[in-house]
Design a protein around this motif. Sequence first.
Motif, PDB file in Angstrom:
ATOM      1  N   GLY A   1       0.814  -1.213   0.000  1.00 51.61           N
ATOM      2  CA  GLY A   1       0.000   0.000   0.000  1.00 51.61           C
ATOM      3  C   GLY A   1       0.845   1.259   0.000  1.00 51.61           C
ATOM      4  O   GLY A   1       0.545   2.225  -0.720  1.00 51.61           O
ATOM      5  N   LEU A   2       1.925   1.264   0.800  1.00 53.97           N
ATOM      6  CA  LEU A   2       2.817   2.426   0.837  1.00 53.97           C
ATOM      7  C   LEU A   2       3.507   2.626  -0.502  1.00 53.97           C
ATOM      8  O   LEU A   2       3.639   3.761  -0.985  1.00 53.97           O
ATOM      9  CB  LEU A   2       3.858   2.238   1.944  1.00 53.97           C
ATOM     10  N   ALA A   3       3.935   1.524  -1.121  1.00 49.32           N
ATOM     11  CA  ALA A   3       4.605   1.624  -2.425  1.00 49.32           C
ATOM     12  C   ALA A   3       3.676   2.215  -3.476  1.00 49.32           C
ATOM     13  O   ALA A   3       4.071   3.088  -4.258  1.00 49.32           O
ATOM     14  CB  ALA A   3       5.102   0.244  -2.859  1.00 49.32           C
ATOM     15  N   LEU A   4       2.441   1.764  -3.504  1.00 48.11           N
ATOM     16  CA  LEU A   4       1.473   2.289  -4.476  1.00 48.11           C
ATOM     17  C   LEU A   4       1.190   3.760  -4.212  1.00 48.11           C
ATOM     18  O   LEU A   4       1.058   4.558  -5.153  1.00 48.11           O
ATOM     19  CB  LEU A   4       0.177   1.470  -4.415  1.00 48.11           C
ATOM     20  N   ALA A   5       1.094   4.135  -2.924  1.00 50.34           N
ATOM     21  CA  ALA A   5       0.858   5.539  -2.579  1.00 50.34           C
ATOM     22  C   ALA A   5       2.017   6.418  -3.038  1.00 50.34           C
ATOM     23  O   ALA A   5       1.814   7.525  -3.563  1.00 50.34           O
ATOM     24  CB  ALA A   5       0.649   5.685  -1.077  1.00 50.34           C
TER      25      ALA A   5
ATOM     26  N   ALA B   1      11.236   5.287  -6.067  1.00 46.95           N
ATOM     27  CA  ALA B   1      11.253   4.610  -4.769  1.00 46.95           C
ATOM     28  C   ALA B   1      10.062   3.670  -4.641  1.00 46.95           C
ATOM     29  O   ALA B   1      10.190   2.539  -4.155  1.00 46.95           O
ATOM     30  CB  ALA B   1      11.238   5.648  -3.637  1.00 46.95           C
ATOM     31  N   GLY B   2       8.885   4.134  -5.086  1.00 50.87           N
ATOM     32  CA  GLY B   2       7.698   3.289  -5.032  1.00 50.87           C
ATOM     33  C   GLY B   2       7.840   2.058  -5.899  1.00 50.87           C
ATOM     34  O   GLY B   2       7.472   0.945  -5.499  1.00 50.87           O
ATOM     35  N   VAL B   3       8.394   2.236  -7.107  1.00 53.76           N
ATOM     36  CA  VAL B   3       8.600   1.100  -8.017  1.00 53.76           C
ATOM     37  C   VAL B   3       9.574   0.103  -7.398  1.00 53.76           C
ATOM     38  O   VAL B   3       9.388  -1.119  -7.492  1.00 53.76           O
ATOM     39  CB  VAL B   3       9.113   1.602  -9.383  1.00 53.76           C
ATOM     40  N   THR B   4      10.639   0.607  -6.759  1.00 54.55           N
ATOM     41  CA  THR B   4      11.611  -0.271  -6.107  1.00 54.55           C
ATOM     42  C   THR B   4      10.958  -1.068  -4.979  1.00 54.55           C
ATOM     43  O   THR B   4      11.190  -2.266  -4.820  1.00 54.55           O
ATOM     44  CB  THR B   4      12.782   0.555  -5.557  1.00 54.55           C
ATOM     45  N   MET B   5      10.105  -0.404  -4.181  1.00 51.30           N
ATOM     46  CA  MET B   5       9.402  -1.094  -3.103  1.00 51.30           C
ATOM     47  C   MET B   5       8.468  -2.169  -3.652  1.00 51.30           C
ATOM     48  O   MET B   5       8.338  -3.250  -3.075  1.00 51.30           O
ATOM     49  CB  MET B   5       8.621  -0.092  -2.260  1.00 51.30           C
ATOM     50  N   LEU B   6       7.816  -1.871  -4.774  1.00 50.81           N
ATOM     51  CA  LEU B   6       6.958  -2.885  -5.402  1.00 50.81           C
ATOM     52  C   LEU B   6       7.767  -4.110  -5.810  1.00 50.81           C
ATOM     53  O   LEU B   6       7.321  -5.249  -5.642  1.00 50.81           O
ATOM     54  CB  LEU B   6       6.244  -2.291  -6.624  1.00 50.81           C
ATOM     55  N   ALA B   7       8.966  -3.867  -6.345  1.00 51.17           N
ATOM     56  CA  ALA B   7       9.823  -4.983  -6.738  1.00 51.17           C
ATOM     57  C   ALA B   7      10.236  -5.813  -5.525  1.00 51.17           C
ATOM     58  O   ALA B   7      10.352  -7.031  -5.606  1.00 51.17           O
ATOM     59  CB  ALA B   7      11.059  -4.459  -7.480  1.00 51.17           C
ATOM     60  N   LEU B   8      10.420  -5.150  -4.386  1.00 53.62           N
ATOM     61  CA  LEU B   8      10.804  -5.863  -3.162  1.00 53.62           C
ATOM     62  C   LEU B   8       9.695  -6.794  -2.671  1.00 53.62           C
ATOM     63  O   LEU B   8       9.961  -7.774  -1.988  1.00 53.62           O
ATOM     64  CB  LEU B   8      11.155  -4.869  -2.057  1.00 53.62           C
ATOM     65  N   THR B   9       8.465  -6.461  -3.015  1.00 53.69           N
ATOM     66  CA  THR B   9       7.345  -7.296  -2.577  1.00 53.69           C
ATOM     67  C   THR B   9       7.100  -8.476  -3.515  1.00 53.69           C
ATOM     68  O   THR B   9       6.212  -9.286  -3.253  1.00 53.69           O
ATOM     69  CB  THR B   9       6.043  -6.477  -2.477  1.00 53.69           C
ATOM     70  N   ALA B  10       7.840  -8.518  -4.629  1.00 50.09           N
ATOM     71  CA  ALA B  10       7.622  -9.583  -5.619  1.00 50.09           C
ATOM     72  C   ALA B  10       7.945 -10.955  -5.043  1.00 50.09           C
ATOM     73  O   ALA B  10       8.824 -11.093  -4.211  1.00 50.09           O
ATOM     74  CB  ALA B  10       8.483  -9.316  -6.859  1.00 50.09           C
TER      75      ALA B  10
END
Length: 282
Positions: A121-125, A273-282
Motif C-alpha cells: 500500500g505504501l509503495a502504491l501511494a 522509490a515506489g517502483v523499487t518497493m513494489l519490486a521488493l514485494t515480488a
Amino acid sequence: MLTILVGLSSAFSYATSDMLSQRVTRAARALTQVVWVLVTGALIIVPVALLVDGLPSGGAQWRAAGAAALAGAAYFGAFLCLLRGLLHGDLGLISALNALQGAYATVAFVLLGQRVTPVLGLALALCVFGAVLASFGGGTKGGEPKAARGVPWALASGLLFGCVGVLYSFSHDISWLSQAAISRSVSLAIALPAALLTGGIALPGRLRAPAVSAGALELCGLVFFTLALAMGPLTVAAVTATQFGTFAVILGVALLHERPRRHQWVGIGCTLAGVTMLALTA
C-alpha cells in the motif's frame, strides 16, 4: 553480486535503448522506429525460439501462446505510446512515469485477489504521489498547473506495459523465449502494415545504426532480466532490473542536459522509490 550486475545491465540496456529510440523518433517518427526495433528483435529471437523450443504442443501451451499473442498486441501499443512520449518529453521524466507499469500490474493482481500488505500500500501511494508531482511542469494553463510534455503518453505506455506483464503471467506453460518470440511477432504483424500504410519504414542512413542498436539493446534488456531472475534471489533481480527509470534520469541529465524542475525531481524520486518497493514485494 552477479545477480545485481546482470539486473543493472538489464536496466541500463533498456534506458540506453530508449535514449537511442528518442533520437530516431525525433528525427523521423515513432511508428517507424517501433518497426525497426521490433524487426531487429524478431530476427534474433524468433529463429532461436523455434530452434530451442519448437512450436507449442498441447492445449495448455497453445493457451499460453494465445496469452503471449495478446501481450504482443498490448506491447505494440505500449511501445508506440512510449515513443510518442519521448518525442515530446524528457527521457528521464517519461521513463520514470513509464516505470509505473509495475504499479499498474500490481493493481491488476490486487483486483484478481492478491492481498494488500502495508508495504504494498505504501509503495502504491508513493507511485501515485510521485506521478502527480512529476507530471506537472512550470506555469499554469487556465489557472491550473500545466502538464509536462509527453506525460499522457508516458502514463498510457505504463498502463499498457502493465497489461503486458499481466498477460505474460498467464503464459507460464511456455518458456520466456517462446513468450518473447510470439509477442514480438504479433507486435511486428501489427506495426509493419500500419507503418507501410502511413508513410513507410525508410530511415536516413545516419539513423539506421541507432535504430538497430536500440532494438538490439531492448532485446539485451530482456535477456539480462531473464538471466537475473534465473540466478535469483527474485527480489534482488526485480529491484535491480526495475532501475531503468533511474538510469534514464542519469542519462538525460548527463548526456541530454535535461533539467527537471525541483518538484519534478521529488516526484521522480518518489516514483522510482515506489517502483523499487513494489519490486521488493515480488
